[in-house]
Design a protein around this motif. Structure first.
Motif, PDB file in Angstrom:
ATOM      1  N   ILE A 158      -6.041  -3.051-139.534  1.00 28.89           N
ATOM      2  CA  ILE A 158      -4.585  -3.151-139.548  1.00 28.89           C
ATOM      3  C   ILE A 158      -4.022  -2.631-140.864  1.00 28.89           C
ATOM      4  CG2 ILE A 158      -2.658  -4.801-139.563  1.00 28.89           C
ATOM      5  CD1 ILE A 158      -4.279  -6.400-137.456  1.00 28.89           C
ATOM      6  N   LEU A 159      -4.671  -2.959-141.980  1.00 22.52           N
ATOM      7  CA  LEU A 159      -4.217  -2.435-143.275  1.00 22.52           C
ATOM      8  C   LEU A 159      -4.326  -0.915-143.326  1.00 22.52           C
ATOM      9  CD1 LEU A 159      -5.536  -4.970-145.940  1.00 22.52           C
ATOM     10  CD2 LEU A 159      -3.222  -4.689-145.061  1.00 22.52           C
ATOM     11  N   LYS A 160      -5.404  -0.373-142.758  1.00 21.56           N
ATOM     12  CA  LYS A 160      -5.542   1.087-142.705  1.00 21.56           C
ATOM     13  C   LYS A 160      -4.431   1.709-141.872  1.00 21.56           C
ATOM     14  CE  LYS A 160     -10.555   1.257-143.273  1.00 21.56           C
ATOM     15  NZ  LYS A 160     -11.832   1.537-142.599  1.00 21.56           N
ATOM     16  N   ILE A 161      -4.103   1.080-140.761  1.00 26.28           N
ATOM     17  CA  ILE A 161      -3.034   1.585-139.900  1.00 26.28           C
ATOM     18  C   ILE A 161      -1.698   1.587-140.648  1.00 26.28           C
ATOM     19  CG2 ILE A 161      -1.639   0.989-137.869  1.00 26.28           C
ATOM     20  CD1 ILE A 161      -4.300   0.168-136.504  1.00 26.28           C
ATOM     21  N   ILE A 162      -1.419   0.504-141.359  1.00 29.14           N
ATOM     22  CA  ILE A 162      -0.179   0.434-142.139  1.00 29.14           C
ATOM     23  C   ILE A 162      -0.176   1.521-143.214  1.00 29.14           C
ATOM     24  CG2 ILE A 162       1.130  -0.981-143.779  1.00 29.14           C
ATOM     25  CD1 ILE A 162       0.150  -3.443-142.155  1.00 29.14           C
ATOM     26  N   GLY A 163      -1.304   1.702-143.879  1.00 35.43           N
ATOM     27  CA  GLY A 163      -1.408   2.730-144.909  1.00 35.43           C
ATOM     28  C   GLY A 163      -1.183   4.125-144.343  1.00 35.43           C
ATOM     29  N   ILE A 164      -1.799   4.420-143.211  1.00 38.04           N
ATOM     30  CA  ILE A 164      -1.623   5.733-142.583  1.00 38.04           C
ATOM     31  C   ILE A 164      -0.160   5.956-142.219  1.00 38.04           C
ATOM     32  CG2 ILE A 164      -2.135   7.066-140.498  1.00 38.04           C
ATOM     33  CD1 ILE A 164      -4.986   5.894-140.642  1.00 38.04           C
ATOM     34  N   ALA A 165       0.484   4.927-141.676  1.00 41.36           N
ATOM     35  CA  ALA A 165       1.890   5.057-141.292  1.00 41.36           C
ATOM     36  C   ALA A 165       2.763   5.386-142.503  1.00 41.36           C
ATOM     37  CB  ALA A 165       2.370   3.771-140.621  1.00 41.36           C
ATOM     38  N   TYR A 166       2.565   4.673-143.595  1.00 43.83           N
ATOM     39  CA  TYR A 166       3.367   4.928-144.791  1.00 43.83           C
ATOM     40  C   TYR A 166       3.065   6.289-145.408  1.00 43.83           C
ATOM     41  CZ  TYR A 166       5.587   0.364-145.105  1.00 43.83           C
ATOM     42  OH  TYR A 166       6.361  -0.739-144.865  1.00 43.83           O
ATOM     43  N   LEU A 211       2.844  13.596-136.266  1.00 44.92           N
ATOM     44  CA  LEU A 211       1.983  13.552-135.089  1.00 44.92           C
ATOM     45  C   LEU A 211       0.543  13.242-135.483  1.00 44.92           C
ATOM     46  CD1 LEU A 211       1.524  13.967-132.045  1.00 44.92           C
ATOM     47  CD2 LEU A 211       1.190  16.401-132.543  1.00 44.92           C
ATOM     48  N   ALA A 212       0.057  13.881-136.537  1.00 43.44           N
ATOM     49  CA  ALA A 212      -1.306  13.614-137.004  1.00 43.44           C
ATOM     50  C   ALA A 212      -1.456  12.156-137.418  1.00 43.44           C
ATOM     51  CB  ALA A 212      -1.653  14.540-138.174  1.00 43.44           C
ATOM     52  N   GLY A 213      -0.453  11.606-138.097  1.00 45.59           N
ATOM     53  CA  GLY A 213      -0.492  10.198-138.479  1.00 45.59           C
ATOM     54  C   GLY A 213      -0.561   9.285-137.269  1.00 45.59           C
ATOM     55  N   LYS A 214       0.213   9.599-136.247  1.00 42.66           N
ATOM     56  CA  LYS A 214       0.199   8.790-135.018  1.00 42.66           C
ATOM     57  C   LYS A 214      -1.154   8.863-134.324  1.00 42.66           C
ATOM     58  CE  LYS A 214       5.147   9.285-134.383  1.00 42.66           C
ATOM     59  NZ  LYS A 214       6.218   9.972-133.642  1.00 42.66           N
ATOM     60  N   MET A 231      -6.381   6.295-132.998  1.00 38.69           N
ATOM     61  CA  MET A 231      -7.846   6.232-133.087  1.00 38.69           C
ATOM     62  C   MET A 231      -8.316   4.922-133.701  1.00 38.69           C
ATOM     63  SD  MET A 231      -8.961  10.191-134.036  1.00 38.69           S
ATOM     64  CE  MET A 231      -9.383   9.670-135.639  1.00 38.69           C
ATOM     65  N   LEU A 232      -7.633   4.475-134.738  1.00 39.82           N
ATOM     66  CA  LEU A 232      -8.013   3.213-135.377  1.00 39.82           C
ATOM     67  C   LEU A 232      -7.682   1.999-134.516  1.00 39.82           C
ATOM     68  CD1 LEU A 232      -6.991   3.763-139.105  1.00 39.82           C
ATOM     69  CD2 LEU A 232      -9.293   3.435-138.217  1.00 39.82           C
ATOM     70  N   ALA A 233      -6.649   2.105-133.697  1.00 40.20           N
ATOM     71  CA  ALA A 233      -6.204   0.962-132.897  1.00 40.20           C
ATOM     72  C   ALA A 233      -7.051   0.740-131.651  1.00 40.20           C
ATOM     73  CB  ALA A 233      -4.743   1.150-132.505  1.00 40.20           C
ATOM     74  N   ILE A 234      -7.804   1.721-131.217  1.00 41.97           N
ATOM     75  CA  ILE A 234      -8.570   1.595-129.970  1.00 41.97           C
ATOM     76  C   ILE A 234      -9.495   0.373-129.973  1.00 41.97           C
ATOM     77  CG2 ILE A 234     -10.386   2.700-128.579  1.00 41.97           C
ATOM     78  CD1 ILE A 234      -8.882   5.342-129.015  1.00 41.97           C
ATOM     79  N   PRO A 235     -10.280   0.117-131.028  1.00 40.73           N
ATOM     80  CA  PRO A 235     -11.135  -1.086-130.993  1.00 40.73           C
ATOM     81  C   PRO A 235     -10.337  -2.392-130.890  1.00 40.73           C
ATOM     82  CG  PRO A 235     -11.834   0.383-132.745  1.00 40.73           C
ATOM     83  CD  PRO A 235     -10.553   0.918-132.209  1.00 40.73           C
ATOM     84  N   ILE A 236      -9.188  -2.452-131.525  1.00 44.00           N
ATOM     85  CA  ILE A 236      -8.372  -3.662-131.463  1.00 44.00           C
ATOM     86  C   ILE A 236      -7.808  -3.831-130.053  1.00 44.00           C
ATOM     87  CG2 ILE A 236      -6.263  -4.775-132.310  1.00 44.00           C
ATOM     88  CD1 ILE A 236      -6.838  -3.484-135.027  1.00 44.00           C
ATOM     89  N   VAL A 237      -7.305  -2.768-129.469  1.00 41.96           N
ATOM     90  CA  VAL A 237      -6.771  -2.832-128.103  1.00 41.96           C
ATOM     91  C   VAL A 237      -7.884  -3.226-127.129  1.00 41.96           C
ATOM     92  CG1 VAL A 237      -5.751  -1.459-126.238  1.00 41.96           C
ATOM     93  CG2 VAL A 237      -4.907  -1.211-128.576  1.00 41.96           C
ATOM     94  N   THR A 238      -9.071  -2.664-127.323  1.00 39.23           N
ATOM     95  CA  THR A 238     -10.210  -3.007-126.466  1.00 39.23           C
ATOM     96  C   THR A 238     -10.541  -4.490-126.569  1.00 39.23           C
ATOM     97  OG1 THR A 238     -11.095  -0.780-126.758  1.00 39.23           O
ATOM     98  CG2 THR A 238     -12.626  -2.454-125.968  1.00 39.23           C
ATOM     99  N   ALA A 239     -10.557  -5.019-127.778  1.00 42.90           N
ATOM    100  CA  ALA A 239     -10.854  -6.443-127.973  1.00 42.90           C
ATOM    101  C   ALA A 239      -9.797  -7.319-127.309  1.00 42.90           C
ATOM    102  CB  ALA A 239     -10.957  -6.759-129.459  1.00 42.90           C
ATOM    103  N   VAL A 240      -8.541  -6.924-127.415  1.00 48.28           N
ATOM    104  CA  VAL A 240      -7.468  -7.698-126.785  1.00 48.28           C
ATOM    105  C   VAL A 240      -7.620  -7.680-125.269  1.00 48.28           C
ATOM    106  CG1 VAL A 240      -4.966  -7.756-126.356  1.00 48.28           C
ATOM    107  CG2 VAL A 240      -5.821  -7.417-128.681  1.00 48.28           C
ATOM    108  N   ILE A 241      -7.905  -6.513-124.704  1.00 49.15           N
ATOM    109  CA  ILE A 241      -8.080  -6.413-123.248  1.00 49.15           C
ATOM    110  C   ILE A 241      -9.275  -7.239-122.793  1.00 49.15           C
ATOM    111  CG2 ILE A 241      -8.693  -4.824-121.379  1.00 49.15           C
ATOM    112  CD1 ILE A 241      -6.932  -2.733-122.812  1.00 49.15           C
TER     113      ILE A 241
END
Length: 130
Positions: free
Chosen positions: A71-79, A102-105, A110-120
């Motif tokens: 999550i911290l990496k995702i926030i960092g990439i967004a900023y 677009l590259a940031g998104k 890519m980073l969010a896929i494991p988190i989404v998988t765990a939630v599902i």
């Protein structure tokens, strides 16, 4: 540096950039880049404090370290992507700025896929017979 100094630096730099833009646009952009770097370095200490506070809260909430780091990496990439895209837009290259966003998104996805998988998987475990 407090907020008054940061805003003052921003205003002075903006005035200088506007004055230089007509005659020396490359110098104006370098001044913009230099000002942004100074402002970024100024707020880094505050960012470190925020991250340490978030780490403490995640530890207290017993959040898995892998998820918290992601999550911290995702926030960092967004900023970082937004920061870069804004600088590129300031240089007048809107199309390139859109590609950086677009590259940031895509990196975030890519980073969010494991988190989404765990939630599902967690949701499916609650559904009987799934």
């Amino acid at each position: 540096m407090d907020i008054i100094q940061i805003v003052s630096l921003g205003l002075v730099a903006a005035l200088l950039i506007l004055l230089l833009k007509e005659h020396k646009s490359s110098v104006a952009f370098l001044l913009l880049l230099f000002t942004v770097i100074i402002l970024f370095l100024t707020i880094l200490d505050q960012v470190r404090h925020i991250f340490s506070l978030l780490s403490y809260m995640a530890e207290k909430a017993q959040v898995e370290p892998v998820y918290f780091k992601t999550i911290l990496k995702i926030i960092g990439i967004a900023y970082i992507a937004e920061f870069g895209a804004q600088l590129i837009r300031d240089a007048g290259l809107n199309s390139l700025a859109s590609k950086v966003e677009l590259a940031g998104k895509l990196f975030i996805l890519m980073l969010a896929i494991p988190i989404v998988t765990a939630v599902i998987e967690t949701i499916l475990n609650f559904i009987p017979g799934a």
